[in-house]
Structures are given as structure tokens and as C-alpha cells.
Design an enzyme around this catalytic site. Structure first.
Site, mmCIF file in Angstrom:
data_model
loop_
_atom_site.group_PDB
_atom_site.id
_atom_site.type_symbol
_atom_site.label_atom_id
_atom_site.label_comp_id
_atom_site.label_asym_id
_atom_site.label_seq_id
_atom_site.Cartn_x
_atom_site.Cartn_y
_atom_site.Cartn_z
ATOM 1 N N GLU A 2 0.847 -1.190 0.000
ATOM 2 C CA GLU A 2 0.000 0.000 0.000
ATOM 3 C C GLU A 2 0.883 1.240 0.000
ATOM 4 O OE1 GLU A 2 -3.608 -2.057 2.624
ATOM 5 O OE2 GLU A 2 -2.695 -0.176 3.308
ATOM 6 N N GLY A 62 1.280 3.381 2.170
ATOM 7 C CA GLY A 62 1.900 3.571 3.475
ATOM 8 C C GLY A 62 2.397 2.309 4.125
ATOM 9 N N ILE A 76 1.261 -3.160 -7.885
ATOM 10 C CA ILE A 76 0.733 -4.516 -8.019
ATOM 11 C C ILE A 76 1.055 -5.073 -9.408
ATOM 12 C CG2 ILE A 76 -1.291 -5.978 -7.822
ATOM 13 C CD1 ILE A 76 -0.354 -4.452 -5.227
ATOM 14 N N ALA A 118 -0.853 -7.926 13.382
ATOM 15 C CA ALA A 118 -0.553 -9.024 12.456
ATOM 16 C C ALA A 118 -1.638 -10.082 12.476
ATOM 17 C CB ALA A 118 0.794 -9.655 12.792
ATOM 18 N N GLU A 122 9.074 -17.236 -2.408
ATOM 19 C CA GLU A 122 9.168 -16.061 -3.274
ATOM 20 C C GLU A 122 10.599 -15.553 -3.353
ATOM 21 O OE1 GLU A 122 7.619 -11.426 -3.483
ATOM 22 O OE2 GLU A 122 6.688 -12.807 -2.062
ATOM 23 N N ARG A 123 11.291 -15.536 -2.221
ATOM 24 C CA ARG A 123 12.665 -15.012 -2.213
ATOM 25 C C ARG A 123 13.616 -15.924 -2.970
ATOM 26 N NH1 ARG A 123 11.508 -12.930 3.946
ATOM 27 N NH2 ARG A 123 10.577 -10.955 3.236
ATOM 28 N N ARG A 147 35.063 -6.851 -30.014
ATOM 29 C CA ARG A 147 35.220 -5.407 -30.088
ATOM 30 C C ARG A 147 36.694 -5.021 -30.170
ATOM 31 N NH1 ARG A 147 32.504 -0.845 -31.602
ATOM 32 N NH2 ARG A 147 33.175 0.956 -30.360
ATOM 33 N N GLY A 196 30.840 0.132 -23.303
ATOM 34 C CA GLY A 196 30.978 1.535 -23.661
ATOM 35 C C GLY A 196 29.631 2.179 -23.959
ATOM 36 N N GLY A 197 29.589 2.986 -24.993
ATOM 37 C CA GLY A 197 28.362 3.681 -25.364
ATOM 38 C C GLY A 197 27.224 2.743 -25.709
#
Length: 387
Positions: free
Chosen positions: A127, A129, A157, A178, A242-243, A268, A339-340
Site C-alpha cells: 500500500e 503507506g 501490483i 498481524a 518467493e525469495r 570489439r 561503452g556507449g
């Protein structure tokens, strides 16, 4: 490095997943990043190819495969930089919650459609907050007869624009902290379910990520997963899974980035040779390769533990913390050798660099992982047991 986790059947499936990804996902991913969304047709094709929820039992429309088939899907998409499709949220977060705690009607209604890609799932926890501290969520579900009436707001989400339903973390008893958190399945077509904007992120551009609003949304009480007030405990139970999936994806990206860099620097030309001829190039890539191999071994060890039901939250925090840190380090240092070109999003290394940053936040911020690990260290130092 030779890996011993997978059987010949897993490797045959890997070839199928790789072919599907090259044919149906890779050519369109840049377009999906511009659109900030993956079309539902791609989900249906993925379902037909067996990429969605392969470990769902056959009775509920899946293949009844072991979880290593899910790992194969995560790995093959990750190594190709396919960060857009929210398949991992769908298969590794939503489906396990439904299988573990959904009622029979919920399982039979949603799991077969999830396996075919006809229905897309999301999890709504965060959320504005409340992020890592889920005890502070404010979305509220009030029991009214045979229904819950839901009000609140969620943000960040994944699959929020595409989803047909969300598993909503909400408070059914605000005073209980909780112990007042519950998880309720909310269908996206219910009156009062409002999708906000598709958020503009710095990375994972093709994966739709939304704000969601719940305005007097009425859902049947049967949509409750598990028991009322047990949502926080349920979430904690699945966070190790999940982790670990975050770590699996990250280690694959690190390995791929090193391969891309070896190939690029070997071709390169610079100062009469190739970039790969310089000692600095060789030493940096050697160090990254050594660290990546070490954490690949740890990741596979955690996968094996998880298959046995023995991966605890502390080891999940360790693998998530170390592998995602390495992921960010590898793409940052490898990009320098381009590089670039490394600053151009048409190059995989540039997209990998952009997409990497979320890994230190999603699934629990790095600081939260350190807190989990530190608490275990000091608890054991005082004679306590491992979490």
C-alpha cells in the site's frame, strides 16, 4: 558448471521452453515494453506450451509436475532478459496460495484457467503507506452476513492491469495488528474494483504494474483463503519460496550478462587488439565468474532444500540478499565494457542493468533480509534456535 538437479525430462522441457521463448516472446518484448503490458494472447500461448503453473495437480488442470519444471521456466525467461511477462507472480505466488488455502470451489474455478492462461492472477499486498511491514496495511474487509465488504488502496501490483482476480491482503480485525490480517480473493469484475494507472517504472517496463482501488467491493465470505486472521502467517510461510525465485532469476541474469560480455569484448576492437585482450577485462570477468559460480552452487543448494520442504526463512533471506546484490554488481560492471553501446536499451546488457534494481526491493528489501539474518545470528549467539 555441471548441475545435478535436473533429469533428462527436465532438460527436454527446457528445450521446449527455450524454443517457445525465442519464437513467441523475444521478438515482441521490445514492443511490449513500449506498451507497458503483455497481451493476453501471449499468456494463452504460454499456457498451451505448459509454461504456467506446471506444478499444479492434474485434478486442477495442471501437469502435476515437480517444482523443478517451474524453475526451468524462470531460468529460461531470465537468461533471455524477458522481464515483461508476469508469469512468475502468477505461477510462484498466486497459484501456491490458492492450492494451499483456497476452498475447493476456488481451486476448481481458478487453477485450471491459470494453467491455460485464460485467467491471470495477482497478489495485492503493498500500500502507499505499507511496504515491507505488512502489519501496517490499512485495506479493510468488514464481514456483512455471508459477504465481506472491502475498502482500501493497493500500489505496485504486478499484473494489476491484466489480472482477472487478486489475492488481497487486508485487515479483518484492525486492532489485532498481524493477527488481524486476512487474505481474500477479489474478482476484478466486481463493482467497486477500480484499476488505477499503469505505473511508469524505470525497469520491467513490459510487466504491467498498477494502483488498485477497492470501493465497497462485496465478495462472498467463501473467497477467504484459509482462516480469518491467519493471513500474515500465510504470507510468512510463502515468502521463503518467493525469495528463492527472485534468487533463481537473478543468478541466471548474472550468468547471461557475463556470457554477453565475453562475446562482445572478444569481438570489439580497440588499440590494435580486442577489449578481451586487456588484463583488466580478464581479471574483472574472472572475479565476477568466480563469485557467480559460488552463488550458483548456493542457489541450487537452496532449490534442493526447498524441494525437500526444508528451506527456512533465514537461508531464503541469505540467498535472496547475496544473489540479488551480485546480480546488480555483475550487470553494472559488465555494462562498462560495452561503452556507449551499454547505454542503449536495444542491447540486452542495458535492459538488464535497468531491470536489476528492483531485485533489491521486491520480495523484501535488502535491509529486511539483513535484519532477518542478523536476528538469527544473535538469537543463536544467545542460545536460541534457528528461525
Amino acid at each position: 558448471m555441471k548441475r545435478t538437479l535436473f533429469s533428462s525430462e527436465h532438460e527436454m522441457f527446457r528445450e521446449s521452453v527455450a524454443a517457445f521463448a525465442e519464437r513467441e516472446l523475444v521478438p515482441f518484448h521490445a514492443q511490449w515494453e513500449e506498451q507497458k503490458q503483455v497481451p493476453r494472447e501471449a499468456w494463452r500461448k504460454a499456457g498451451e506450451a505448459g509454461l504456467l503453473c506446471p506444478d499444479t495437480p492434474e485434478d486442477y488442470g495442471g501437469f502435476g509436475a515437480d517444482w523443478l519444471y517451474n524453475v526451468v521456466v524462470i531460468e529460461e525467461l531470465a537468461k533471455r532478459g524477458l522481464s515483461g511477462p508476469g508469469f512468475m507472480v502468477h505461477s510462484e505466488m498466486v497459484a501456491p496460495y490458492i492450492r494451499a488455502w483456497g476452498g475447493e470451489e476456488i481451486k476448481r474455478r481458478w487453477l485450471p484457467k491459470m494453467a491455460t492462461g485464460e485467467a491471470i492472477g495477482a497478489v495485492a499486498m503493498t500500500e502507499p503507506g505499507a511496504g515491507s511491514d505488512l502489519k501496517e496495511i490499512r485495506a479493510r474487509a468488514v464481514r456483512d452476513g455471508d459477504d465481506y465488504v472491502i475498502n482500501g488502496q493497493k500500489t505496485y501490483i504486478s499484473n494489476g492491469q491484466n489480472c482477472d482476480f487478486v489475492l488481497l491482503a487486508c485487515k479483518t480485525d484492525p486492532a489485532a495488528k498481524a493477527r488481524g490480517v486476512s487474505i481474500i480473493l477479489v474478482e476484478a469484475d466486481r463493482p467497486g474494483f477500480v484499476r488505477g494507472r499503469n505505473l511508469d517504472k524505470i525497469g520491467l517496463k513490459a510487466q504491467d504494474t498498477s494502483e488498485l482501488f477497492f470501493e465497497d467491493v462485496r465478495v462472498p465470505a467463501a473467497n477467504l483463503l484459509g482462516e480469518e486472521g491467519r493471513g500474515f502467517a500465510m504470507l510468512m510461510t510463502k515468502l521463503a519460496h518467493e525469495r528463492l525465485t527472485q534468487a533463481i532469476r537473478s543468478i541466471c541474469v548474472a550468468e547471461a550478462a557475463i556470457e554477453w560480455t565475453v562475446a562482445y569484448t572478444s569481438e570489439r576492437k580497440a588499440f590494435g587488439g580486442t577489449i578481451a585482450d586487456f588484463q583488466n577485462t580478464q581479471f574483472v570477468l574472472a572475479q565476477l565468474a568466480a563469485e557467480t559460480t559460488a552463488l550458483r552452487v548456493f542457489t541450487d543448494w537452496c532449490i534442493a532444500r526447498h524441494l525437500e520442504g526444508e528451506l527456512d526463512p533465514v537461508d531464503a533471506a541469505k540467498v535472496k540478499l547475496t544473489v540479488t546484490d551480485l546480480h546488480n554488481k555483475v550487470v553494472n560492471e559488465c555494462l562498462q565494457f560495452f561503452g556507449g553501446y551499454g547505454y542503449m536499451v536495444e542491447y540486452p546488457i542495458a535492459r538488464a542493468f535497468i531491470d536489476a534494481r528492483i531485485t533489491r526491493i521486491a520480495g523484501g528489501a535488502a535491509e529486511v533480509m539483513k535484519q532477518i539474518i542478523a536476528r538469527d545470528l544473535f538469537d543463536r549467539g544467545r542460545g536460541g534456535s534457528k528461525a
